[in-house]
Design a protein around this motif. Structure first.
Motif, PDB file in Angstrom:
ATOM      1  N   ALA A   1      17.988 -68.078 -77.437  1.00  0.00           N
ATOM      2  CA  ALA A   1      19.024 -69.103 -77.336  1.00  0.00           C
ATOM      3  C   ALA A   1      19.731 -68.989 -76.005  1.00  0.00           C
ATOM      4  N   THR A   2      20.170 -70.129 -75.478  1.00  0.00           N
ATOM      5  CA  THR A   2      21.064 -70.144 -74.333  1.00  0.00           C
ATOM      6  C   THR A   2      22.221 -71.067 -74.642  1.00  0.00           C
ATOM      7  N   ALA A   3      23.342 -70.823 -73.974  1.00  0.00           N
ATOM      8  CA  ALA A   3      24.554 -71.596 -74.238  1.00  0.00           C
ATOM      9  C   ALA A   3      25.258 -71.907 -72.938  1.00  0.00           C
ATOM     10  N   GLY A   4      25.980 -72.999 -72.927  1.00  0.00           N
ATOM     11  CA  GLY A   4      26.754 -73.389 -71.758  1.00  0.00           C
ATOM     12  C   GLY A   4      27.970 -74.185 -72.176  1.00  0.00           C
ATOM     13  N   GLY A   5      28.730 -74.626 -71.187  1.00  0.00           N
ATOM     14  CA  GLY A   5      29.966 -75.338 -71.432  1.00  0.00           C
ATOM     15  C   GLY A   5      31.083 -74.666 -70.673  1.00  0.00           C
ATOM     16  N   TYR A   6      32.276 -74.631 -71.242  1.00  0.00           N
ATOM     17  CA  TYR A   6      33.385 -73.947 -70.594  1.00  0.00           C
ATOM     18  C   TYR A   6      33.154 -72.450 -70.738  1.00  0.00           C
ATOM     19  N   GLY A   7      32.868 -71.792 -69.624  1.00  0.00           N
ATOM     20  CA  GLY A   7      32.399 -70.412 -69.649  1.00  0.00           C
ATOM     21  C   GLY A   7      33.306 -69.436 -70.355  1.00  0.00           C
ATOM     22  N   GLU A   8      34.625 -69.605 -70.178  1.00  0.00           N
ATOM     23  CA  GLU A   8      35.557 -68.686 -70.822  1.00  0.00           C
ATOM     24  C   GLU A   8      35.457 -68.757 -72.342  1.00  0.00           C
TER      25      GLU A   8
ATOM     26  N   LYS B   1      37.618 -66.362 -56.343  1.00  0.00           N
ATOM     27  CA  LYS B   1      36.485 -65.581 -55.856  1.00  0.00           C
ATOM     28  C   LYS B   1      36.230 -64.404 -56.793  1.00  0.00           C
ATOM     29  N   GLY B   2      34.960 -64.221 -57.178  1.00  0.00           N
ATOM     30  CA  GLY B   2      34.601 -63.124 -58.065  1.00  0.00           C
ATOM     31  C   GLY B   2      34.628 -63.459 -59.535  1.00  0.00           C
ATOM     32  N   ARG B   3      35.081 -64.663 -59.898  1.00  0.00           N
ATOM     33  CA  ARG B   3      35.086 -65.048 -61.314  1.00  0.00           C
ATOM     34  C   ARG B   3      33.653 -65.143 -61.817  1.00  0.00           C
ATOM     35  N   LEU B   4      33.395 -64.581 -62.980  1.00  0.00           N
ATOM     36  CA  LEU B   4      32.060 -64.575 -63.554  1.00  0.00           C
ATOM     37  C   LEU B   4      31.954 -65.600 -64.679  1.00  0.00           C
ATOM     38  N   SER B   5      30.815 -66.228 -64.779  1.00  0.00           N
ATOM     39  CA  SER B   5      30.562 -67.235 -65.802  1.00  0.00           C
ATOM     40  C   SER B   5      29.868 -66.614 -67.001  1.00  0.00           C
ATOM     41  N   GLU B   6      29.629 -67.448 -67.999  1.00  0.00           N
ATOM     42  CA  GLU B   6      28.841 -67.018 -69.147  1.00  0.00           C
ATOM     43  C   GLU B   6      27.374 -66.839 -68.792  1.00  0.00           C
ATOM     44  N   ALA B   7      26.924 -67.507 -67.721  1.00  0.00           N
ATOM     45  CA  ALA B   7      25.498 -67.562 -67.407  1.00  0.00           C
ATOM     46  C   ALA B   7      24.902 -66.212 -67.039  1.00  0.00           C
ATOM     47  N   CYS B   8      25.730 -65.279 -66.585  1.00  0.00           N
ATOM     48  CA  CYS B   8      25.200 -63.982 -66.168  1.00  0.00           C
ATOM     49  C   CYS B   8      25.436 -62.901 -67.203  1.00  0.00           C
ATOM     50  N   THR B   9      25.947 -63.273 -68.365  1.00  0.00           N
ATOM     51  CA  THR B   9      26.345 -62.292 -69.361  1.00  0.00           C
ATOM     52  C   THR B   9      25.435 -62.347 -70.573  1.00  0.00           C
ATOM     53  N   VAL B  10      24.740 -61.253 -70.843  1.00  0.00           N
ATOM     54  CA  VAL B  10      23.854 -61.177 -72.004  1.00  0.00           C
ATOM     55  C   VAL B  10      24.660 -61.400 -73.281  1.00  0.00           C
ATOM     56  N   GLY B  11      24.142 -62.252 -74.136  1.00  0.00           N
ATOM     57  CA  GLY B  11      24.814 -62.552 -75.390  1.00  0.00           C
ATOM     58  C   GLY B  11      25.737 -63.746 -75.304  1.00  0.00           C
ATOM     59  N   CYS B  12      26.156 -64.103 -74.109  1.00  0.00           N
ATOM     60  CA  CYS B  12      27.031 -65.259 -73.922  1.00  0.00           C
ATOM     61  C   CYS B  12      26.222 -66.461 -73.462  1.00  0.00           C
ATOM     62  N   GLY B  13      25.672 -66.382 -72.237  1.00  0.00           N
ATOM     63  CA  GLY B  13      24.850 -67.478 -71.741  1.00  0.00           C
ATOM     64  C   GLY B  13      23.426 -67.459 -72.231  1.00  0.00           C
ATOM     65  N   GLY B  14      22.958 -66.304 -72.697  1.00  0.00           N
ATOM     66  CA  GLY B  14      21.591 -66.230 -73.190  1.00  0.00           C
ATOM     67  C   GLY B  14      21.330 -64.967 -73.979  1.00  0.00           C
ATOM     68  N   TYR B  15      20.420 -65.069 -74.922  1.00  0.00           N
ATOM     69  CA  TYR B  15      20.002 -63.906 -75.704  1.00  0.00           C
ATOM     70  C   TYR B  15      18.642 -64.191 -76.324  1.00  0.00           C
ATOM     71  N   ALA B  16      17.796 -63.153 -76.376  1.00  0.00           N
ATOM     72  CA  ALA B  16      16.476 -63.307 -76.985  1.00  0.00           C
ATOM     73  C   ALA B  16      16.057 -61.992 -77.623  1.00  0.00           C
ATOM     74  N   ASN B  17      15.401 -62.078 -78.773  1.00  0.00           N
ATOM     75  CA  ASN B  17      14.776 -60.913 -79.407  1.00  0.00           C
ATOM     76  C   ASN B  17      13.558 -61.394 -80.186  1.00  0.00           C
ATOM     77  N   GLU B  18      13.130 -60.629 -81.184  1.00  0.00           N
ATOM     78  CA  GLU B  18      11.924 -61.016 -81.927  1.00  0.00           C
ATOM     79  C   GLU B  18      12.161 -62.176 -82.896  1.00  0.00           C
ATOM     80  N   TYR B  19      13.417 -62.547 -83.121  1.00  0.00           N
ATOM     81  CA  TYR B  19      13.727 -63.639 -84.040  1.00  0.00           C
ATOM     82  C   TYR B  19      13.780 -64.994 -83.339  1.00  0.00           C
ATOM     83  N   GLY B  20      13.990 -64.970 -82.027  1.00  0.00           N
ATOM     84  CA  GLY B  20      14.082 -66.224 -81.299  1.00  0.00           C
ATOM     85  C   GLY B  20      14.831 -66.052 -79.998  1.00  0.00           C
TER      86      GLY B  20
END
Length: 320
Positions: A227-234, A206-225
């Motif tokens: 990206a999102t990522a998934g798989g084994y969250g750790e 309980k309370g374990r966090l995934s990559e999906a809610c973490t900026v730079g891990c599950g997703g990132y965007a700026n003026e260059y493009g």
């Protein structure tokens, strides 16, 4: 892998891509691969429809992920898999590449569409993330609907139960298939956004966090493009995988090389756990996908629509 670079189609109505690892197909097993692919394609179409009507990239990724959260086919939102305490806890994030504004909900136990509250946090508060017990309080403050945990459960997926003590051995057989759903988009103005959502590993503490809610891990965007990522969250968190993809684009690599190099680097650096996938759109409108695990994906660019799947066998079924 999918790639688009047709100059005649760029920025006419935008481009969008969505991915998920098919955990329910591999384990629960009563949803056909065709059904899952069709659902993912419809989600992508819903996001592209937003773009075709002049909507923003942020609008498009929110719509796409919300569509998937409403189904019980995927491990996100309604019908997510249960944690060690037999509860649903969802993670989600959204990011506007133009402003770098982002919002996230972490370990949310009261939301059918966590990505929608993540956007409200981004736009209506000075914070970037709200976790645990604070989610319901913020949701009510922002007039966002909440539900009991039992209302979020679907009989089919709630019947699949796993304890934390069983998780290590289970992951050896199914590493990489407990994934987030995620989407990236580029609108007609060339602005980018990304979003991600997941119900997390089955049997997690309980309370374990995934990559999906973490900026730079599950997703990132700026003026260059974007990206999102998934798989084994750790593993994805250790490599800040989505940020690495965008960093590669900032360094001059196109979407195809940016995604492939980042995903393969994770596998090389973390050979026992670094399995996953990423999708990206670069500033030239190229879309690319690369995966070292099971994946279903759908992309739309102008009038060109593509989808595909790559299903890896369970580890105990592999011979080499």
């Amino acid at each position: 892998m999918a790639e688009f670079s047709d100059e005649s189609q760029k920025n006419i109505a935008g481009r969008i891509a969505v991915q998920i690892s098919p955990s329910y197909y591999v384990v629960v097993g009563n949803k056909s691969l065709e059904m899952l692919t069709d659902a993912l394609t419809e989600a992508c179409r819903s996001g592209f429809h937003v773009l075709s009507k002049g909507g923003t990239a942020v609008d498009a990724v929110e719509k796409t992920i919300s569509y998937l959260e409403d189904l019980n086919y995927f491990n996100c939102g309604f019908g997510s898999l249960l944690n060690n305490d037999e509860e649903i806890e969802c993670d989600a994030m959204i990011m506007d590449g133009t402003t770098l504004n982002t919002g996230a909900v972490m370990a949310a136990d009261c939301l059918k569409n966590p990505v929608q509250l993540a956007r409200k946090i981004m736009e209506k508060t000075i914070h970037t993330a709200i976790a645990g017990a604070g989610v319901e309080k913020v949701a009510k403050t922002l007039d966002h609907p909440t539900f009991t945990n039992d209302e979020l459960k679907h009989p089919e997926t709630a019947a699949f139960k796993l304890k934390y003590e069983e998780l290590p051995d289970f992951l050896k057989k199914h590493l990489g298939v407990w994934d987030s759903v995620s989407a990236v988009a580029m609108d007609k103005h060339g602005h980018f956004a990304c979003a991600s959502s997941t119900g997390g590993l089955p049997g997690r503490l309980k309370g374990r966090l995934s990559e999906a809610c973490t900026v730079g891990c599950g997703g990132y965007a700026n003026e260059y493009g974007a990206a999102t990522a998934g798989g084994y969250g750790e593993a994805v968190r250790k490599m800040t995988l989505a940020r690495q993809v965008v960093f590669n684009m900032e360094s001059g690599q196109d979407a195809q090389n940016s995604v492939k190099n980042a995903v393969e680097k994770m596998k090389e650096r973390l050979p026992k756990s670094g399995f996953g996938s990423a999708i990206a759109i670069d500033r030239y409108g190229n879309i690319s996908i690369h995966s070292t695990t099971s994946i279903i994906w759908s992309t739309i660019a102008g009038e060109e629509e593509l989808c595909g799947a790559r299903i890896k066998p369970k580890r105990n079924q592999q011979h080499a």
